[in-house]
Each structure stands twice: as structure tokens, then as C-alpha cells.
Design a protein around this motif. Sequence first.
Motif, PDB file in Angstrom:
ATOM      1  N   GLU A 474      20.145  40.247  -1.938  1.00  0.00           N
ATOM      2  CA  GLU A 474      20.039  38.949  -2.512  1.00  0.00           C
ATOM      3  C   GLU A 474      21.630  38.562  -2.994  1.00  0.00           C
ATOM      4  O   GLU A 474      21.636  37.335  -2.948  1.00  0.00           O
ATOM      5  CB  GLU A 474      19.312  39.161  -3.795  1.00  0.00           C
ATOM      6  N   LYS A 475      22.476  39.481  -2.997  1.00  0.00           N
ATOM      7  CA  LYS A 475      23.830  39.034  -3.223  1.00  0.00           C
ATOM      8  C   LYS A 475      24.483  38.260  -2.160  1.00  0.00           C
ATOM      9  O   LYS A 475      25.164  37.235  -2.059  1.00  0.00           O
ATOM     10  CB  LYS A 475      24.417  40.331  -3.692  1.00  0.00           C
ATOM     11  N   LEU A 476      23.938  38.937  -0.770  1.00  0.00           N
ATOM     12  CA  LEU A 476      24.477  38.289   0.377  1.00  0.00           C
ATOM     13  C   LEU A 476      24.112  36.968   0.667  1.00  0.00           C
ATOM     14  O   LEU A 476      24.794  36.018   0.878  1.00  0.00           O
ATOM     15  CB  LEU A 476      24.100  39.128   1.644  1.00  0.00           C
ATOM     16  N   LEU A 477      22.799  36.788   0.146  1.00  0.00           N
ATOM     17  CA  LEU A 477      21.934  35.566   0.320  1.00  0.00           C
ATOM     18  C   LEU A 477      22.648  34.414  -0.704  1.00  0.00           C
ATOM     19  O   LEU A 477      23.027  33.373  -0.329  1.00  0.00           O
ATOM     20  CB  LEU A 477      20.508  35.653  -0.129  1.00  0.00           C
ATOM     21  N   GLN A 478      22.927  34.993  -1.811  1.00  0.00           N
ATOM     22  CA  GLN A 478      23.858  34.170  -2.627  1.00  0.00           C
ATOM     23  C   GLN A 478      24.962  33.791  -2.209  1.00  0.00           C
ATOM     24  O   GLN A 478      25.412  32.784  -2.336  1.00  0.00           O
ATOM     25  CB  GLN A 478      23.764  35.093  -4.124  1.00  0.00           C
ATOM     26  N   LEU A 479      25.747  34.559  -1.766  1.00  0.00           N
ATOM     27  CA  LEU A 479      27.021  34.162  -1.088  1.00  0.00           C
ATOM     28  C   LEU A 479      26.966  33.279  -0.093  1.00  0.00           C
ATOM     29  O   LEU A 479      27.903  32.411   0.098  1.00  0.00           O
ATOM     30  CB  LEU A 479      28.002  35.597  -0.677  1.00  0.00           C
ATOM     31  N   GLY A 480      26.038  33.553   0.816  1.00  0.00           N
ATOM     32  CA  GLY A 480      25.807  32.484   1.948  1.00  0.00           C
ATOM     33  C   GLY A 480      25.620  31.145   1.458  1.00  0.00           C
ATOM     34  O   GLY A 480      25.643  29.997   2.159  1.00  0.00           O
ATOM     35  N   ALA A 481      25.247  30.763   0.136  1.00  0.00           N
ATOM     36  CA  ALA A 481      25.080  29.346  -0.237  1.00  0.00           C
ATOM     37  C   ALA A 481      26.475  28.708  -0.532  1.00  0.00           C
ATOM     38  O   ALA A 481      26.565  27.505  -0.308  1.00  0.00           O
ATOM     39  CB  ALA A 481      24.243  29.447  -1.801  1.00  0.00           C
ATOM     40  N   SER A 482      27.556  29.512  -0.644  1.00  0.00           N
ATOM     41  CA  SER A 482      28.589  28.978  -0.767  1.00  0.00           C
ATOM     42  C   SER A 482      29.786  29.285   0.170  1.00  0.00           C
ATOM     43  O   SER A 482      30.897  28.672   0.283  1.00  0.00           O
ATOM     44  CB  SER A 482      29.399  29.308  -2.198  1.00  0.00           C
ATOM     45  N   HIS A 483      29.427  30.221   0.962  1.00  0.00           N
ATOM     46  CA  HIS A 483      30.235  30.964   1.985  1.00  0.00           C
ATOM     47  C   HIS A 483      29.674  31.015   3.483  1.00  0.00           C
ATOM     48  O   HIS A 483      28.311  30.802   3.555  1.00  0.00           O
ATOM     49  CB  HIS A 483      30.888  32.240   1.697  1.00  0.00           C
ATOM     50  N   GLN A 484      30.249  31.082   4.723  1.00  0.00           N
ATOM     51  CA  GLN A 484      29.638  31.714   5.840  1.00  0.00           C
ATOM     52  C   GLN A 484      29.851  33.229   5.571  1.00  0.00           C
ATOM     53  O   GLN A 484      31.065  33.742   5.364  1.00  0.00           O
ATOM     54  CB  GLN A 484      30.471  31.165   6.856  1.00  0.00           C
ATOM     55  N   VAL A 485      28.773  33.798   5.752  1.00  0.00           N
ATOM     56  CA  VAL A 485      28.780  35.422   5.639  1.00  0.00           C
ATOM     57  C   VAL A 485      28.299  36.099   7.110  1.00  0.00           C
ATOM     58  O   VAL A 485      27.337  35.499   7.515  1.00  0.00           O
ATOM     59  CB  VAL A 485      27.689  35.778   4.573  1.00  0.00           C
ATOM     60  N   LEU A 486      28.942  36.886   7.565  1.00  0.00           N
ATOM     61  CA  LEU A 486      28.753  37.637   8.594  1.00  0.00           C
ATOM     62  C   LEU A 486      28.469  38.994   7.967  1.00  0.00           C
ATOM     63  O   LEU A 486      29.393  39.524   7.775  1.00  0.00           O
ATOM     64  CB  LEU A 486      29.734  37.700   9.662  1.00  0.00           C
ATOM     65  N   CYS A 487      27.481  39.600   8.423  1.00  0.00           N
ATOM     66  CA  CYS A 487      26.958  40.931   7.935  1.00  0.00           C
ATOM     67  C   CYS A 487      26.421  41.936   9.125  1.00  0.00           C
ATOM     68  O   CYS A 487      25.476  41.398   9.889  1.00  0.00           O
ATOM     69  CB  CYS A 487      26.062  40.835   6.696  1.00  0.00           C
ATOM     70  N   VAL A 488      27.077  43.055   9.325  1.00  0.00           N
ATOM     71  CA  VAL A 488      26.429  43.968  10.229  1.00  0.00           C
ATOM     72  C   VAL A 488      25.655  44.937   9.338  1.00  0.00           C
ATOM     73  O   VAL A 488      25.880  45.478   8.307  1.00  0.00           O
ATOM     74  CB  VAL A 488      27.496  44.791  11.016  1.00  0.00           C
ATOM     75  N   THR A 489      24.354  45.045   9.742  1.00  0.00           N
ATOM     76  CA  THR A 489      23.403  45.828   8.947  1.00  0.00           C
ATOM     77  C   THR A 489      22.276  46.691   9.573  1.00  0.00           C
ATOM     78  O   THR A 489      22.042  46.261  10.855  1.00  0.00           O
ATOM     79  CB  THR A 489      22.744  44.953   7.802  1.00  0.00           C
ATOM     80  N   HIS A 490      21.938  47.549   8.809  1.00  0.00           N
ATOM     81  CA  HIS A 490      20.765  48.279   9.440  1.00  0.00           C
ATOM     82  C   HIS A 490      19.627  48.136   8.255  1.00  0.00           C
ATOM     83  O   HIS A 490      18.418  48.912   8.495  1.00  0.00           O
ATOM     84  CB  HIS A 490      21.067  49.786   9.675  1.00  0.00           C
ATOM     85  N   GLN A 491      19.782  47.443   7.340  1.00  0.00           N
ATOM     86  CA  GLN A 491      18.690  47.335   6.354  1.00  0.00           C
ATOM     87  C   GLN A 491      17.860  45.901   6.723  1.00  0.00           C
ATOM     88  O   GLN A 491      18.460  45.032   6.904  1.00  0.00           O
ATOM     89  CB  GLN A 491      19.469  46.956   5.026  1.00  0.00           C
ATOM     90  N   PRO A 492      16.621  46.406   6.849  1.00  0.00           N
ATOM     91  CA  PRO A 492      15.551  45.214   7.094  1.00  0.00           C
ATOM     92  C   PRO A 492      15.473  44.142   6.007  1.00  0.00           C
ATOM     93  O   PRO A 492      15.203  43.074   6.349  1.00  0.00           O
ATOM     94  CB  PRO A 492      14.289  45.882   7.257  1.00  0.00           C
ATOM     95  N   LEU A 493      15.666  44.603   4.756  1.00  0.00           N
ATOM     96  CA  LEU A 493      15.875  43.849   3.493  1.00  0.00           C
ATOM     97  C   LEU A 493      16.847  42.690   3.522  1.00  0.00           C
ATOM     98  O   LEU A 493      16.577  41.690   3.488  1.00  0.00           O
ATOM     99  CB  LEU A 493      15.887  44.463   2.427  1.00  0.00           C
ATOM    100  N   VAL A 494      17.914  42.983   4.146  1.00  0.00           N
ATOM    101  CA  VAL A 494      19.244  42.265   4.284  1.00  0.00           C
ATOM    102  C   VAL A 494      18.783  41.344   5.595  1.00  0.00           C
ATOM    103  O   VAL A 494      19.029  40.010   5.489  1.00  0.00           O
ATOM    104  CB  VAL A 494      20.349  43.154   4.439  1.00  0.00           C
ATOM    105  N   ALA A 495      18.477  41.859   6.757  1.00  0.00           N
ATOM    106  CA  ALA A 495      18.002  41.191   7.883  1.00  0.00           C
ATOM    107  C   ALA A 495      17.223  40.135   7.904  1.00  0.00           C
ATOM    108  O   ALA A 495      17.303  39.051   8.440  1.00  0.00           O
ATOM    109  CB  ALA A 495      17.876  42.061   9.157  1.00  0.00           C
ATOM    110  N   ALA A 496      16.221  40.375   6.913  1.00  0.00           N
ATOM    111  CA  ALA A 496      14.971  39.302   7.012  1.00  0.00           C
ATOM    112  C   ALA A 496      15.827  38.131   6.031  1.00  0.00           C
ATOM    113  O   ALA A 496      15.107  36.911   6.471  1.00  0.00           O
ATOM    114  CB  ALA A 496      14.101  40.108   5.955  1.00  0.00           C
ATOM    115  N   LEU A 497      16.751  38.163   5.222  1.00  0.00           N
ATOM    116  CA  LEU A 497      17.250  36.760   4.647  1.00  0.00           C
ATOM    117  C   LEU A 497      18.249  36.132   5.506  1.00  0.00           C
ATOM    118  O   LEU A 497      18.586  35.050   5.009  1.00  0.00           O
ATOM    119  CB  LEU A 497      17.788  37.507   3.492  1.00  0.00           C
ATOM    120  N   ALA A 498      18.096  36.663   6.569  1.00  0.00           N
ATOM    121  CA  ALA A 498      19.461  35.830   7.107  1.00  0.00           C
ATOM    122  C   ALA A 498      19.069  34.503   7.685  1.00  0.00           C
ATOM    123  O   ALA A 498      17.886  34.127   7.669  1.00  0.00           O
ATOM    124  CB  ALA A 498      19.700  36.615   8.766  1.00  0.00           C
ATOM    125  N   ASP A 499      19.963  33.470   7.539  1.00  0.00           N
ATOM    126  CA  ASP A 499      19.876  32.225   8.356  1.00  0.00           C
ATOM    127  C   ASP A 499      20.014  32.119   9.971  1.00  0.00           C
ATOM    128  O   ASP A 499      19.166  31.603  10.557  1.00  0.00           O
ATOM    129  CB  ASP A 499      20.835  31.080   7.827  1.00  0.00           C
TER     130      ASP A 499
END
Length: 566
Positions: A474-499
Motif C-alpha cells: 500500500e505504501k508503494l501504491l501511495q508513492l505511485g500517486a506522486s512518483h514513478q516507482v520501479l519495484c523488483v518484488t517477489h511479493q504477490p501482494l505488491v505485484a498485484a497493485l502494479a500499474d
Amino acid sequence: MLTHLRIENFALIDNLALDFAGGLNVLTGETGAGKSIILDALDVVLGGRVSGAQVRTGAQRAVIEATFGPSAAIADWLAAQQIDSLEEGLVVVREISGKTNRARVNGVLVNQAVLRELREQLLEITAQGQSLQLEKPEVQLELLDNYGEIAPRRERFRQVYETLQRRKGELARKKAARDDRLQQLDLFRFQFEELSRAALDDPQEEEQLLADRSRLAHAVELQHNSLKLYEMLYEGALDQPAVTDLLGQSSELLIQMGEYDASLVPLGEMLENALVQVQECARAVNRYGETVESDPETLEYTEKRLRQLKNLRQKYGPTLADVIAHYRNLERDLAAIEGSGEDLEVEERELAGETRRATELAAELTRARTEAAGRLEGDLVRELAPLGMGKVRFAVRIEPSRLASSGADRVGFLWSPNPGEPLQPLTETASGGEMARFLLALKACLGGADRIATLVFDEIDVGVSGRVAQAVAEKLLQLGASHQVLCVTHQPLVAALADSHYRVHKAVLAEAGEERTVVRVETLNKTEARREELAQLVGGHSAHEALEFAGALLADADRRRSAVRP
């Protein structure tokens, strides 16, 4: 914002081109699939360390090209570097070979220092164990100012401070010049007094004195010859008539001859004129002889004055005109030196006033930072709590420092992740995972005030799961509202929120009769493809259960995205 990344012959990548969008961009794939190679390439193109070993085996060189969209800040930076802007924004290219590497910005060759300066304007990479920028006190100071929206006030102070420094530099140079002149003051005064006593005003004086000396030294001879000449011209001697008598007789003879031949009349006139001139010359010689007198005192003065002038010419010459010019310059220089002290005193008083003004503005910055520090301490602790760090204590230490372009403060971030432990400098005590989550929370606090447009996170969610993993997502998703965020992840919870979702994998190709491993990236635009990738990340379930869970994650992600970005 990073819009395009092209990688050629770098590590296991033979040729790769990626387009990125705003919001949250996620890269997933199995461990060792090459996700970090992509981030390494992004690090290298912006000045990171590089070696020839990173060039793909069998290739002569590697090329990495990153394109960033246009912005006002980048336009200002390019203008300061005297580099032309491009329609597509900013294009950075780095070429790597076994021995050398080159970097270009919009086609212009730049060095590593320029690349690193540019990197601070464009992008920040956060990885486990990597906190290079946050280690710098000046970065912590800037983060606090951005959070407290103090940057405009600091910019106003910077302008005042730089003006003050310029004035200080100018005054220091003037003082140094004055000191140099003062060292010459005694010499100048001695020379000026010597020349003043000489009372020089006529550059032809020496020539006149030489003439006077010659006349005075031969006064007796001049008197005698004057008398003799007068007698020869006008009075004559007993045995010899005067020149005027001979001319008179000659003139009368020509007049008689002219009575018989008129052509001789002009000659008679010539003799008459000659007689008149000789008579005038005789009288002038007589008067001169009466005026010439022997004067030893005047001759002695003339000799002394000539010696004085010769000495002055040897010191300040070579000509008397040069000596007089030097005297006038001395007069002007002495006036300037003796008057400069008053001018510098005025400037010193003005500078003292400007220094007080700068000190007052720096004190205002300190008060604003102290107020912002208190708010940041509370906000950051609240942001860290859902990230599995509910017992964290955090403090911003503000210490006085020497006045500089950023003010008169030195800022340090202190924290204690465990109850009972004292506050310690953040970068000295935080583990890789703690630092990653701290930075994530800090960026969430900063929001749109952060000047960095692109944030890169490399597996910051390693070692977390469940509720904490959801909070990270959720923090990464929140940051994506004001920044461009590039994230390498193994977490499905993170990957699911990707734009935007990218799947990284390895492929084996046949090249020249041999098998070669390469890295490939697939953009997952379709929901079904994303569901399958999330199912791979979930693991530990049957294929059917994993797909159902992945579908539920995507549906929930849509709801969360709508809530964060209405």
C-alpha cells in the motif's frame, strides 16, 4: 520520469528495450531471472561503478541508454551545463568496453561527476544494504526541508548568502590590494617628496640649462668676440674699414653704374638691403655684448641643477618628461591609497549589516526546520508502524554549524528500532531491511514534496509477509500517486497493485552452434497473464487455488487502487 531503457550486451542481456509509464511499475520473476541486472544497468547508465567484466561474453562493448521525460528542473540543469534540450527530454548513453567507457547526455560527452550530479536530479535506487544518499548529512537536511516545504525559503537565503560571499570576496581582494599598496606607501612618499622638492614643471628645462651653462662658462670670450665683431661690422680699425663702410661704398658705385645700365639697379638695391641688415646685426651684437656678464654663482647653480636633473632621470627617467609623469602618477596613487581606507570602512560596515541579515534569515530557517522536525518525527513513526516497526523511536537532530548556502544547521536522523535501545545515527545502526522500510516510510511522508521523480526499490519486501507485506504494498501504491516507482518484488501482494507489470525470465538461444543464456522481459498487459504470474509468485498451492487467489488479489488491488487514487 524514466520513459525508455535500452540495454545491449550487458551481463546476460543481449538486446533489451523497455518502455515505462508513471505510477507503480513492478518487475517480477524467479530468483536469478535477471531482474537485478536491469536495475544494475540503470545504476550504471547514471554513473554507477562499471567494469569490462560486465560486457556480455563475446561482445566488444555494452551500451545502455536511458530516456527521461522533459521537466523544468531538467531543462534548468541542461541549461546550466550548456547542453541542448531534446524534444523527447533527456537521453543518457553509456558505452562500456574492456578498457574504457564513455557517457553522453543528449549527445554531449560528460564525465562521471556530471553523471552523478544528474542522477541526483532524476532517480533514487533503494536496495537492501544500499543507502548511499541518505548517509550524507546534506541529503538529510534537504529531505527535512522538502518535507517542511522550506525549500523556497532556503532558496531565498541561498541568494542572500551567495551575494554576501561575493561581497566578502570582493572586500578581501580590495584589502589585499590595499595592503600591497600600503607596503609601497613609504617608498611612494619618499619619491613624491623628492620630486616635490625638485619643483619640476618644464620637460625642456634641462635643454635650457645646458644652453645657460654654455653661455655662462664662456661669458668672457663672448664679451670679447662681441666687441670685436661690432668693430668689424660697424666701427672698423685704423688700418681696416668696417663692413658697413665697404657696403656703403659698393652701393654708391652700383648706383653710378646703374645710371648707364638699368639692369644693375636691382643689384644696387640688394646691397642697400644688405647694408641695412649688417647695421642691424652690428647693433644687436653690441647690445648682446653689453648684457653678457660673468656670473660664477649662477653658473654654479646651473651646474648643480643639471646634476640634480640627471640623477632624477636615472631614477625615474629616461627623460625629464618621464620624470614629471611619474611625479604626477605618484600624486594620484598617494591620494588613492590614503583615501581607500575610508572606502573600505564603509564597505565593512555594509558587509557587517549584510552578515547580520544573513544570520537572521538562517535563524528563521532553523526555527522552521525545528518545527518541521517535530512533525516529521510523528509522521514517520506513524508510517513505520504498519510496516512491522511499531516500536521505533525516531528523532531529527539539528545542530548549529558554520554559515553555509543551506543555512547554519547540520541535520542528522536518529532512531532506535527496539525498545530500551538509545537513539543512534540511522545509517550506522539500521539493517538492510529496516533501512528499506524506513526509506519507504520517509518517501510516503514526503509525498509530492520529494524532488526525485523516479524511485527504484529492489526487493525491499524480502523477509516480510502477511500484514506487513500488505502495508508495504500500500505504501508503494501511495508513492505511485506522486512518483514513478520501479519495484523488483517477489511479493504477490505488491505485484498485484502494479500499474505496469513486467515479467523477467531467462531464455536459452543457439548462437554460432552454442547455447547462450539471455534475459527477456515480457510486459503483462492482459489480466490473464498477470493472474498466471501472480499464481507463480504465490506458490505452495495447487494450480487452481493459486489462480483463484491471484484473481482475488487483482480484484482487491483494483479496489485499493481506486481508494488511493480516486
